[in-house]
Scaffold this active site. Structure first.
Site, mmCIF file in Angstrom:
data_model
loop_
_atom_site.group_PDB
_atom_site.id
_atom_site.type_symbol
_atom_site.label_atom_id
_atom_site.label_comp_id
_atom_site.label_asym_id
_atom_site.label_seq_id
_atom_site.Cartn_x
_atom_site.Cartn_y
_atom_site.Cartn_z
ATOM 1 N N ASN A 93 -28.657 0.785 -34.593
ATOM 2 C CA ASN A 93 -28.599 2.514 -35.428
ATOM 3 C C ASN A 93 -28.929 2.163 -36.439
ATOM 4 O OD1 ASN A 93 -26.767 4.859 -36.479
ATOM 5 N ND2 ASN A 93 -26.147 2.925 -38.433
ATOM 6 N N SER A 146 -32.071 10.530 -32.414
ATOM 7 C CA SER A 146 -31.713 11.476 -32.967
ATOM 8 C C SER A 146 -32.408 13.079 -32.354
ATOM 9 C CB SER A 146 -33.230 11.756 -34.824
ATOM 10 O OG SER A 146 -32.617 12.680 -35.392
ATOM 11 N N GLN A 156 -41.165 13.991 -41.627
ATOM 12 C CA GLN A 156 -40.750 13.100 -40.581
ATOM 13 C C GLN A 156 -42.123 12.712 -40.477
ATOM 14 O OE1 GLN A 156 -36.926 16.402 -40.715
ATOM 15 N NE2 GLN A 156 -36.100 13.691 -40.579
ATOM 16 N N TYR A 159 -41.154 9.276 -39.234
ATOM 17 C CA TYR A 159 -39.557 9.384 -39.154
ATOM 18 C C TYR A 159 -39.293 9.114 -37.172
ATOM 19 C CZ TYR A 159 -34.669 10.001 -38.492
ATOM 20 O OH TYR A 159 -33.416 9.757 -38.480
ATOM 21 N N LYS A 163 -37.757 7.534 -33.757
ATOM 22 C CA LYS A 163 -37.003 8.611 -32.955
ATOM 23 C C LYS A 163 -36.956 8.781 -31.645
ATOM 24 C CE LYS A 163 -33.905 6.786 -35.784
ATOM 25 N NZ LYS A 163 -33.442 6.362 -35.930
ATOM 26 N N ASN A 197 -29.345 11.684 -46.167
ATOM 27 C CA ASN A 197 -30.701 12.943 -46.689
ATOM 28 C C ASN A 197 -29.587 14.219 -47.902
ATOM 29 O OD1 ASN A 197 -27.735 13.679 -45.349
ATOM 30 N ND2 ASN A 197 -28.874 14.276 -43.240
HETATM 31 N N1 LIG Z 1 -27.803 11.019 -41.021
HETATM 32 C C1 LIG Z 1 -28.682 11.896 -39.726
HETATM 33 O O1 LIG Z 1 -28.693 12.935 -40.752
HETATM 34 C C2 LIG Z 1 -28.608 11.603 -39.025
HETATM 35 C C3 LIG Z 1 -29.376 9.938 -38.313
HETATM 36 N N2 LIG Z 1 -29.487 9.479 -38.197
HETATM 37 C C4 LIG Z 1 -30.251 8.008 -37.432
HETATM 38 O O2 LIG Z 1 -28.856 7.670 -37.781
HETATM 39 C C5 LIG Z 1 -29.041 6.464 -38.229
HETATM 40 C C6 LIG Z 1 -27.854 6.128 -39.600
HETATM 41 O O3 LIG Z 1 -27.951 6.966 -40.524
HETATM 42 P P1 LIG Z 1 -26.878 7.235 -41.436
HETATM 43 O O4 LIG Z 1 -26.353 6.570 -41.369
HETATM 44 O O5 LIG Z 1 -27.014 8.816 -41.802
HETATM 45 O O6 LIG Z 1 -27.442 6.556 -42.647
HETATM 46 P P2 LIG Z 1 -27.452 5.834 -44.196
HETATM 47 O O7 LIG Z 1 -28.561 5.970 -44.920
HETATM 48 O O8 LIG Z 1 -25.955 6.945 -44.756
HETATM 49 O O9 LIG Z 1 -27.047 4.419 -43.457
HETATM 50 C C7 LIG Z 1 -28.111 3.608 -43.216
HETATM 51 C C8 LIG Z 1 -27.877 2.389 -42.858
HETATM 52 O O10 LIG Z 1 -28.373 2.051 -42.190
HETATM 53 C C9 LIG Z 1 -28.826 0.749 -43.157
HETATM 54 N N3 LIG Z 1 -30.030 -0.005 -43.359
HETATM 55 C C10 LIG Z 1 -30.972 0.728 -44.118
HETATM 56 N N4 LIG Z 1 -32.145 0.214 -44.493
HETATM 57 C C11 LIG Z 1 -32.291 -1.470 -43.074
HETATM 58 C C12 LIG Z 1 -32.868 -2.598 -43.450
HETATM 59 N N5 LIG Z 1 -34.640 -2.805 -43.858
HETATM 60 N N6 LIG Z 1 -32.416 -3.578 -42.191
HETATM 61 C C13 LIG Z 1 -31.057 -3.318 -42.169
HETATM 62 N N7 LIG Z 1 -30.010 -2.844 -42.199
HETATM 63 C C14 LIG Z 1 -30.438 -1.538 -43.004
HETATM 64 C C15 LIG Z 1 -28.116 0.721 -44.299
HETATM 65 O O11 LIG Z 1 -27.375 -0.750 -44.634
HETATM 66 P P3 LIG Z 1 -27.625 -1.226 -46.207
HETATM 67 O O12 LIG Z 1 -26.416 -0.181 -46.928
HETATM 68 O O13 LIG Z 1 -27.631 -2.193 -46.514
HETATM 69 O O14 LIG Z 1 -28.806 -0.170 -47.452
HETATM 70 C C16 LIG Z 1 -27.073 1.131 -43.962
HETATM 71 O O15 LIG Z 1 -25.827 0.735 -43.589
HETATM 72 C C17 LIG Z 1 -30.422 6.180 -38.436
HETATM 73 O O16 LIG Z 1 -31.388 4.955 -37.938
HETATM 74 C C18 LIG Z 1 -30.793 7.559 -38.744
HETATM 75 O O17 LIG Z 1 -32.361 7.479 -38.101
HETATM 76 C C19 LIG Z 1 -30.492 10.290 -36.550
HETATM 77 C C20 LIG Z 1 -30.109 11.836 -35.945
HETATM 78 C C21 LIG Z 1 -29.679 12.522 -37.714
HETATM 79 C C1 LIG Z 2 -32.677 12.187 -42.150
HETATM 80 C C2 LIG Z 2 -32.222 13.586 -41.316
HETATM 81 O O1 LIG Z 2 -32.141 14.568 -42.649
HETATM 82 C C3 LIG Z 2 -32.576 13.449 -39.795
HETATM 83 O O2 LIG Z 2 -32.456 12.656 -40.068
HETATM 84 C C4 LIG Z 2 -32.561 12.874 -38.654
HETATM 85 O O3 LIG Z 2 -32.937 12.206 -37.254
HETATM 86 C C5 LIG Z 2 -32.334 14.809 -38.340
HETATM 87 O O4 LIG Z 2 -33.363 14.792 -37.676
HETATM 88 C C6 LIG Z 2 -32.126 14.959 -40.055
HETATM 89 O O5 LIG Z 2 -33.811 15.320 -39.905
#
Ligand SMILES: NC(=O)C1=CN([C@@H]2O[C@H](COP(=O)(O)OP(=O)(O)OC[C@H]3O[C@@H](n4cnc5c(N)ncnc54)[C@H](OP(=O)(O)O)[C@@H]3O)[C@@H](O)[C@H]2O)C=CC1
Ligand SMILES: C[C@H](O)[C@@H]1OC(=O)[C@H](O)[C@@H]1O
Length: 256
Positions: A93, A146, A156, A159, A163, A197
């Site tokens: 994740n 995603s 992106q 990015y 995905k 975001n």
């Molecule tokens: N939010 C959205 O709209 C969407 C998110 N996603 C995907 O979901 C996943 C989670 O995102 P989201 O919860 O939104 O993001 P957050 O920024 O809320 O959380 C990110 C998490 O990833 C960890 N992380 C970031 N960089 C690293 C690293 N270098 N090594 C280890 N851990 C790391 C962070 O840990 P720490 O606290 O230590 O920084 C944190 O736990 C991502 O892969 C994102 O691409 C997909 C679609 C939509």
């Molecule tokens: C970080 C963006 O808001 C988010 O990440 C994704 O993977 C979704 O498509 C959104 O663009």
């Protein structure tokens, strides 16, 4: 409970979607390994989640290590084995999305994004799969891909390929690992309000636009993604592999 007696590793579980998924896995009886970056903030957040999980009788540990580092894979598996003795589910994740335009994309931003989101994931999935194979009782691997695997984004360009890559990795691994009873699937969240975001959606016009594009009438919350992850991790999904599940409130189909 859907995940009784299973050890689940989740990367990026200190915050956002990963945190919600870790909490729900623990509620469903899993022993949880909380992966995070190892920064001060990540460590603090992971510790608070462990306390939350322990408060309802669950079990969890944390492993702080950069997801971009191929050695992190072995650290996650070793942490799970030391604390709980097995790896039954691996949820990849962890991810970053530093929004940036294409024509002037700094090389370091591109490389950091690909290394964190995709290259590290490859080695982590490989390490988890080898452990599951050695245990001999199958397993489940889930990549948090995603909607961005299916659509583009001008800010992106570094990015969205990561995905799409994760989605493709799960499809290929489903074939490679099916003979060992290891299922590989991806979840494709739409726009979920998290730290990733926060800045982008601070623009009220963008927030209103994204909300209006979503048939269910609201952005997603991390908990909206936790249930689908638990489902794919559980034996309820025992015949599901190579699949992807959009979790986007209908955003993707809302074109016309
Ligand atoms: N939010 C959205 O709209 C969407 C998110 N996603 C995907 O979901 C996943 C989670 O995102 P989201 O919860 O939104 O993001 P957050 O920024 O809320 O959380 C990110 C998490 O990833 C960890 N992380 C970031 N960089 C690293 C690293 N270098 N090594 C280890 N851990 C790391 C962070 O840990 P720490 O606290 O230590 O920084 C944190 O736990 C991502 O892969 C994102 O691409 C997909 C679609 C939509
Ligand atoms: C970080 C963006 O808001 C988010 O990440 C994704 O993977 C979704 O498509 C959104 O663009």
């Amino acid at each position: 409970m859907l995940l009784a007696d299973k050890t689940v590793i989740i990367t990026g579980a200190s915050r956002g979607i990963g945190r919600a998924a870790a909490r729900e896995c623990a509620r469903q009886g899993a022993r949880v390994v909380i992966g995070h970056s190892g920064s001060g903030q990540g460590t603090e957040a992971a510790h608070s989640l462990i306390e939350e999980i322990k408060a309802f009788g669950g079990q969890a540990i944390e492993v702080g290590s950069d997801a971009a580092d191929p050695d992190t894979a072995d650290k996650l598996v070793a942490g799970a084995l030391k604390a709980f003795g097995s790896v039954d589910v691996f949820v990849n994740n962890a991810g970053i999305c530093p929004f940036h335009s294409f024509l002037d994309m700094p090389r370091e931003v591109y490389l950091k994004t690909v290394n964190t989101n995709l290259n590290g994931a490859y080695f982590a999935v490989q390490a988890a799969a080898n452990q599951m194979k050695n245990q001999g009782k199958g397993g489940a691997i889930i990549a948090v891909s995603s909607i961005s695997a299916l659509v583009g984004g001008a800010m992106q360009t570094h990015y969205t390929p990561t995905k799409a890559g994760l989605h493709s990795l799960m499809q290929s691994c489903a074939i490679a690992l099916g003979p060992y009873g290891i299922r590989c699937n991806s979840v494709l969240p739409g726009t979920i309000a998290t730290d990733i975001n926060k800045e982008d959606l601070a623009d009220e016009e963008k927030l209103a636009y994204m909300t209006s594009r979503t048939p269910l009438g609201r952005l997603g919350e991390p908990d909206d993604v936790a249930g689908p992850i638990v489902f794919l991790a559980s034996d309820m999904a025992r015949y599901v592999t190579g699949a992807s599940l959009l979790v986007d409130g209908g955003l993707f189909v809302n074109l016309q």
